[in-house]
Design an enzyme around this catalytic site. Structure first.
Site, PDB file in Angstrom:
ATOM      1  N   HIS A 148       0.825  -1.210   0.000  1.00 49.49           N
ATOM      2  CA  HIS A 148       0.000   0.000   0.000  1.00 49.49           C
ATOM      3  C   HIS A 148       0.858   1.258   0.000  1.00 49.49           C
ATOM      4  CE1 HIS A 148       0.884   1.059   4.166  1.00 49.49           C
ATOM      5  NE2 HIS A 148       0.739  -0.213   4.476  1.00 49.49           N
ATOM      6  N   GLU A 208      -1.809  -6.972   8.229  1.00 48.70           N
ATOM      7  CA  GLU A 208      -0.416  -6.820   8.649  1.00 48.70           C
ATOM      8  C   GLU A 208      -0.157  -7.586   9.948  1.00 48.70           C
ATOM      9  OE1 GLU A 208       2.525  -6.732   8.163  1.00 48.70           O
ATOM     10  OE2 GLU A 208       3.186  -4.659   7.791  1.00 48.70           O
TER      11      GLU A 208
END
Length: 212
Positions: free
Chosen positions: A9, A79
């Site tokens: 990202h 994550e």
């Protein structure tokens, strides 16, 4: 057989300042959005059979800006849960725990929203993702939009390495990487390519410096 496209990202305020960002939902900065949009031309040049994204808004937004508007959220792409180190920088952690190294020493438990994970647990999630996406490569490329440490662990597992071998693969925000095969064996085709680079295993773009 297709190839596995990895997108980290774009930049957030926390990634720009080096704060560990696991389950906290931090939006992209304007710079992060611009980098994500700059990935779109590379994605447009591939036959993408399927796309998946972490549920975090920074990953979902990156997927959309990169042209992967049909990417399906996958909780296993979240994550690493940094537990009690969520939102803290390495320097802050080392002030209390000299010599601390995430890949070796792990994290401490946090609150109910951030219980923390071991690298082995992150590796198990990466294995689950690979088990689902690998069969889809028979239909074309598969794109995965996620986070720095998660994608590093996933890459290690693709290559048949232990999860903590992810420490070997620095990965900057707003970049793409390419995992493929050679003689039917997993290989690393491209790594940490900045926006504007060519998504091909035949010619890598000129090296550019990247921020942490």
């Amino acid at each position: 057989m297709g190839e596995l496209i990895l997108l980290r990202h774009g930049e957030t305020q926390w990634s720009a300042s080096g704060r560990h960002t696991g389950r906290t939902d931090i939006p992209l900065t304007p710079r992060g959005e611009a980098a994500a949009a700059a990935l779109a031309p590379a994605m447009a040049g591939r036959h993408i059979a399927a796309a998946f994204t972490s549920p975090a808004s920074r990953a979902v937004r990156t997927a959309g800006l990169a042209g992967l508007r049909d990417a399906k959220p996958d909780p296993d792409l979240q994550e690493w849960d940094y537990g009690g180190y969520e939102g803290r920088t390495t320097t802050q952690i080392e002030a209390e725990r000299p010599g601390w190294y995430l890949w070796r020493d792990g994290v401490i438990p946090g609150d109910a929203a951030h219980p923390g994970e071991t690298v082995a647990q992150v590796g198990a999630r990466a294995d689950a993702v690979l088990a689902r996406v690998t069969p889809l490569l028979d239909q074309g490329d598969v794109a995965v939009v996620a986070h720095g440490h998660m994608l590093r662990v996933l890459t290690a597992r693709w290559l048949g390495l232990e999860p903590d071998a992810g420490r070997l693969f620095r990965l900057d925000t707003g970049t793409f990487s390419l995992l493929g095969t050679e003689h039917d064996r997993p290989v690393l085709r491209l790594w940490n390519v900045p926006p504007g680079g060519r998504l091909t295993g035949d010619q890598a773009p000129e090296d550019q410096a990247a921020e942490d």
